[in-house]
Design a protein around this motif. Structure first.
Motif, mmCIF file in Angstrom:
data_model
loop_
_atom_site.group_PDB
_atom_site.id
_atom_site.type_symbol
_atom_site.label_atom_id
_atom_site.label_comp_id
_atom_site.label_asym_id
_atom_site.label_seq_id
_atom_site.Cartn_x
_atom_site.Cartn_y
_atom_site.Cartn_z
ATOM 1 N N ALA A 47 0.679 -1.374 0.004
ATOM 2 C CA ALA A 47 0.075 0.099 0.115
ATOM 3 C C ALA A 47 0.917 1.227 0.015
ATOM 4 C CB ALA A 47 -0.878 0.085 1.200
ATOM 5 N N PRO A 48 0.547 2.211 -0.779
ATOM 6 C CA PRO A 48 1.203 3.458 -0.790
ATOM 7 C C PRO A 48 1.672 4.066 0.485
ATOM 8 C CG PRO A 48 -0.130 3.213 -2.700
ATOM 9 C CD PRO A 48 -0.726 2.233 -1.712
ATOM 10 N N GLU A 49 2.615 4.777 0.350
ATOM 11 C CA GLU A 49 3.277 5.772 1.670
ATOM 12 C C GLU A 49 3.606 7.115 1.044
ATOM 13 O OE1 GLU A 49 4.772 2.526 4.701
ATOM 14 O OE2 GLU A 49 5.997 3.912 4.296
ATOM 15 N N TYR B 258 -15.870 -2.788 -5.086
ATOM 16 C CA TYR B 258 -15.564 -2.941 -3.604
ATOM 17 C C TYR B 258 -16.599 -1.730 -3.064
ATOM 18 C CZ TYR B 258 -11.426 -5.729 -4.616
ATOM 19 O OH TYR B 258 -10.695 -6.748 -4.873
ATOM 20 N N TYR B 259 -17.777 -1.735 -3.414
ATOM 21 C CA TYR B 259 -18.852 -0.857 -2.942
ATOM 22 C C TYR B 259 -18.328 0.695 -3.594
ATOM 23 C CZ TYR B 259 -22.343 1.291 -0.221
ATOM 24 O OH TYR B 259 -23.534 1.915 0.312
ATOM 25 N N VAL B 260 -17.771 1.516 -2.794
ATOM 26 C CA VAL B 260 -17.297 2.834 -3.350
ATOM 27 C C VAL B 260 -16.114 2.972 -3.165
ATOM 28 C CG1 VAL B 260 -19.887 4.025 -3.385
ATOM 29 C CG2 VAL B 260 -18.208 4.258 -1.288
ATOM 30 N N SER B 261 -15.129 3.656 -3.763
ATOM 31 C CA SER B 261 -13.828 3.946 -3.528
ATOM 32 C C SER B 261 -13.304 5.314 -4.065
ATOM 33 C CB SER B 261 -13.146 2.896 -4.105
ATOM 34 O OG SER B 261 -13.195 3.069 -5.446
ATOM 35 N N MET C 164 -6.315 2.358 -4.187
ATOM 36 C CA MET C 164 -7.220 2.893 -3.731
ATOM 37 C C MET C 164 -7.454 2.866 -2.339
ATOM 38 S SD MET C 164 -8.546 3.080 -7.102
ATOM 39 C CE MET C 164 -10.336 3.589 -7.140
ATOM 40 N N VAL C 165 -8.541 3.530 -1.730
ATOM 41 C CA VAL C 165 -9.135 3.535 -0.464
ATOM 42 C C VAL C 165 -10.658 2.879 -0.788
ATOM 43 C CG1 VAL C 165 -10.008 4.408 1.671
ATOM 44 C CG2 VAL C 165 -7.949 5.205 0.598
ATOM 45 N N HIS C 166 -10.928 1.848 -0.408
ATOM 46 C CA HIS C 166 -12.120 1.102 -0.781
ATOM 47 C C HIS C 166 -12.912 0.110 0.408
ATOM 48 C CE1 HIS C 166 -10.262 -2.695 -1.298
ATOM 49 N NE2 HIS C 166 -9.343 -2.331 -2.201
ATOM 50 N N GLY C 167 -13.836 -0.481 -0.183
ATOM 51 C CA GLY C 167 -14.687 -1.217 0.836
ATOM 52 C C GLY C 167 -14.279 -2.760 0.826
ATOM 53 N N GLY D 95 -2.796 -4.284 -2.125
ATOM 54 C CA GLY D 95 -2.138 -2.911 -2.148
ATOM 55 C C GLY D 95 -2.973 -1.692 -1.930
ATOM 56 N N CYS D 96 -4.043 -1.895 -1.521
ATOM 57 C CA CYS D 96 -5.008 -0.825 -1.075
ATOM 58 C C CYS D 96 -5.275 -0.703 0.488
ATOM 59 C CB CYS D 96 -6.384 -0.976 -1.834
ATOM 60 S SG CYS D 96 -6.129 -1.016 -3.546
ATOM 61 N N TYR D 97 -5.960 0.567 0.784
ATOM 62 C CA TYR D 97 -6.225 0.485 2.238
ATOM 63 C C TYR D 97 -7.767 0.163 2.184
ATOM 64 C CZ TYR D 97 -1.800 2.994 3.259
ATOM 65 O OH TYR D 97 -0.595 3.055 3.329
ATOM 66 N N SER D 98 -8.106 -0.789 2.707
ATOM 67 C CA SER D 98 -9.598 -1.170 2.687
ATOM 68 C C SER D 98 -10.328 -1.331 3.902
ATOM 69 C CB SER D 98 -9.246 -2.881 2.496
ATOM 70 O OG SER D 98 -10.816 -3.521 2.069
ATOM 71 N N MET D 99 -11.419 -0.698 3.914
ATOM 72 C CA MET D 99 -12.462 -0.558 5.084
ATOM 73 C C MET D 99 -13.467 -1.373 5.024
ATOM 74 S SD MET D 99 -10.407 2.146 5.832
ATOM 75 C CE MET D 99 -11.186 2.730 7.528
#
Length: 485
Positions: A101-103, A119-122, A143-146, A152-156
């Motif tokens: 995941a990027p920094e 992934y729902y919305v992102s 992405m930031v997604h659900g 490789g993303c930040y997932s909520m």
């Protein structure tokens, strides 16, 4: 008659509730409302939906923060969300397919909002940015997604990303051209910097800290540029008094780091099996089993076949480094929490020499393979119980029996559910009280001299996905765009 009227009212209420849930599951997902509880919270803090926002994320702590700019012009924390999943390791994303995941510092414009995500919305973070491109880094659609699943993303969770998406959308509708996201490896505290002082990424992290120091001193977002392969903040137009205050904070932090090192704070590197998640989700996962991520109404998540479920052990491996940055021991911590990591290192230091891992010149990932075979008489000793971990902070209540340090799955345990075996270190399994009331003094488990090689199978319906889908590039990641992370 009265009973029939009550039944009709109840039916209408349930129907309206169901419609409200379904209303934002189709093409109208872009119009997800901000929850009423969040409106109340904003009002209590003197904020409103139109004010600009800023996002900060932390891998090690598995948290994402939403900040709002108040009428004074300074940002204040609105809400902290526990992160459901991130993949890879601490450190920046370097190339496509590395699951990192990027920094860094990223900007989210209205064009990067994606209401049609699988992934729902992102929203797209904007990787690679100018800094990433200057270093030749590759990958796209980070992405930031659900869905609580990451490659490789930040997932909520779906509910979380719906709320975050709505907050970003309303700020953009009110005129904010780009929302800054500060994606960080951990909170930039002297304690974290002291422990990670010999990590190969420390120069990059100190560069990020220049921007976070400005934000924390001024309460305003830094203006970000790139020069000579480094982030630069506020250029030459900054207020000299502000620059002096930021420099003073940096010097104070460096003095604290030096004091912590002098007091014996170990230099470490954290190695994750494949990312992590907030301990509150991990606790629920242990209590509910593998399908709890998919069936929980409050999480709103589903199986997307991307995250590696086998990687969710109790905590990362802690590689203890010598003064030259070479690995000298590897310990499994109960969690990534600061107290748990330090307790694991302390417990390893109290072991007799025969029980300690040998000093190895190999790469950290090869340390365990280089250890000598123990004799039958050698049994790993339980480690000393460390201070309370993040699990204990999230789940207050009574104590549960602590697991034995250094225990591993054997062939006779194959009949147990996978997540109970993979996460057997967590002190909730087998407890007599409900999961939400359990607290156990965590045990830092020292890796035994010879690792026990066990191949734990994935749940059947996930195994098929993992065998047929490239983890780095899921087949149906986003409906509107390919995933090339």
């Amino acid at each position: 008659m009265a009973f029939k009227q009550l039944a009709l009212v109840a039916f209408v209420a349930l129907s309206l509730g169901a419609c409200e849930e379904d209303r934002y599951r189709g093409s109208a997902r872009h119009h997800i409302p901000i929850p009423s509880a969040t409106y109340t919270l904003m009002s209590e803090k003197g904020m409103n939906k139109d004010q600009p926002i800023l996002i900060r994320s932390y891998k090690k702590e598995s948290e994402l923060e939403i900040w709002k700019r108040k009428p004074t012009g300074q940002y204040a924390l609105l809400k902290t969300f526990p992160m459901c999943r991130w993949s890879g390791q601490l450190g920046p994303k370097v190339r496509e397919g590395d699951r990192m995941a990027p920094e860094g510092f990223y900007a989210i414009s209205p064009a990067q909002m994606n209401p049609n995500s699988s992934y729902y919305v992102s929203f797209n973070m904007g990787y690679p940015n100018a800094y990433d491109r200057s270093h030749g880094r590759t990958g796209a659609h980070l992405m930031v997604h659900g869905a609580c699943s990451s490659a490789g993303c930040y997932s909520m969770t779906d509910d979380q990303i719906g709320e975050i998406y709505a907050l970003v959308r309303e700020a953009q509708n009110a005129g904010q051209k780009a929302v800054q996201m500060q994606a960080l490896p951990f909170r930039m505290t002297p304690e974290n910097l002291a422990k990670h002082r010999l990590d190969s990424n420390i120069a990059f992290w100190k560069n990020l800290k220049e921007g976070t120091d400005y934000f924390e001193v001024t309460g305003d977002e830094p203006q970000v540029g790139v020069s000579g392969g480094r982030y630069v903040f506020n250029g030459s137009t900054g207020d000299p008094s502000v620059a002096q205050a930021v420099q003073q904070k940096r010097q104070q932090d460096e003095t604290q780091v030096a004091a912590l090192v002098a007091r014996g704070t170990p230099a470490i590197k954290l190695l994750y099996d494949d990312g992590d998640q907030h301990s509150s989700f991990k606790t629920a996962l242990v209590a509910g089993g593998a399908d709890s991520l998919n069936r929980s109404a409050s999480w709103g998540s589903r199986d997307v076949g991307v995250s590696r479920p086998d990687a969710l052990t109790i905590g990362p491996r802690v590689v203890v480094l010598d003064d030259k940055g070479k690995a000298k021991a590897t310990i499994r911590a109960t969690s990534a929490d600061n107290d748990a990591v330090l307790a694991a290192v302390s417990a390893a230091a109290t072991e007799p020499p025969a029980a300690k891992p040998e000093l190895a010149k190999a790469e950290p990932a090869k340390l365990e393979a280089a250890k000598p075979e123990p004799t039958k008489a050698e049994v790993p000793k339980p480690a000393a119980a460390p201070a309370a971990t993040l699990l204990a902070k999230v789940q207050p209540g009574g104590a549960a029996p602590a697991p034995v340090a250094g225990s591993f799955t054997t062939a006779s345990e194959e009949s147990e559910p996978f997540y109970r075996r993979a996460l057997s270190f967590v002190p909730l399994i087998g407890a007599s009280k409900p999961a939400e009331t359990q607290v156990s003094a965590p045990v830092a488990s020292v890796v035994p001299s010879t690792p026990t090689n066990v191949r734990a199978p994935l749940p059947p319906r996930r195994a098929d996905k993992l065998r047929t889908t490239r983890l780095e590039e899921p087949a149906a990641a986003f409906a509107s765009q390919p995933v090339t992370r």
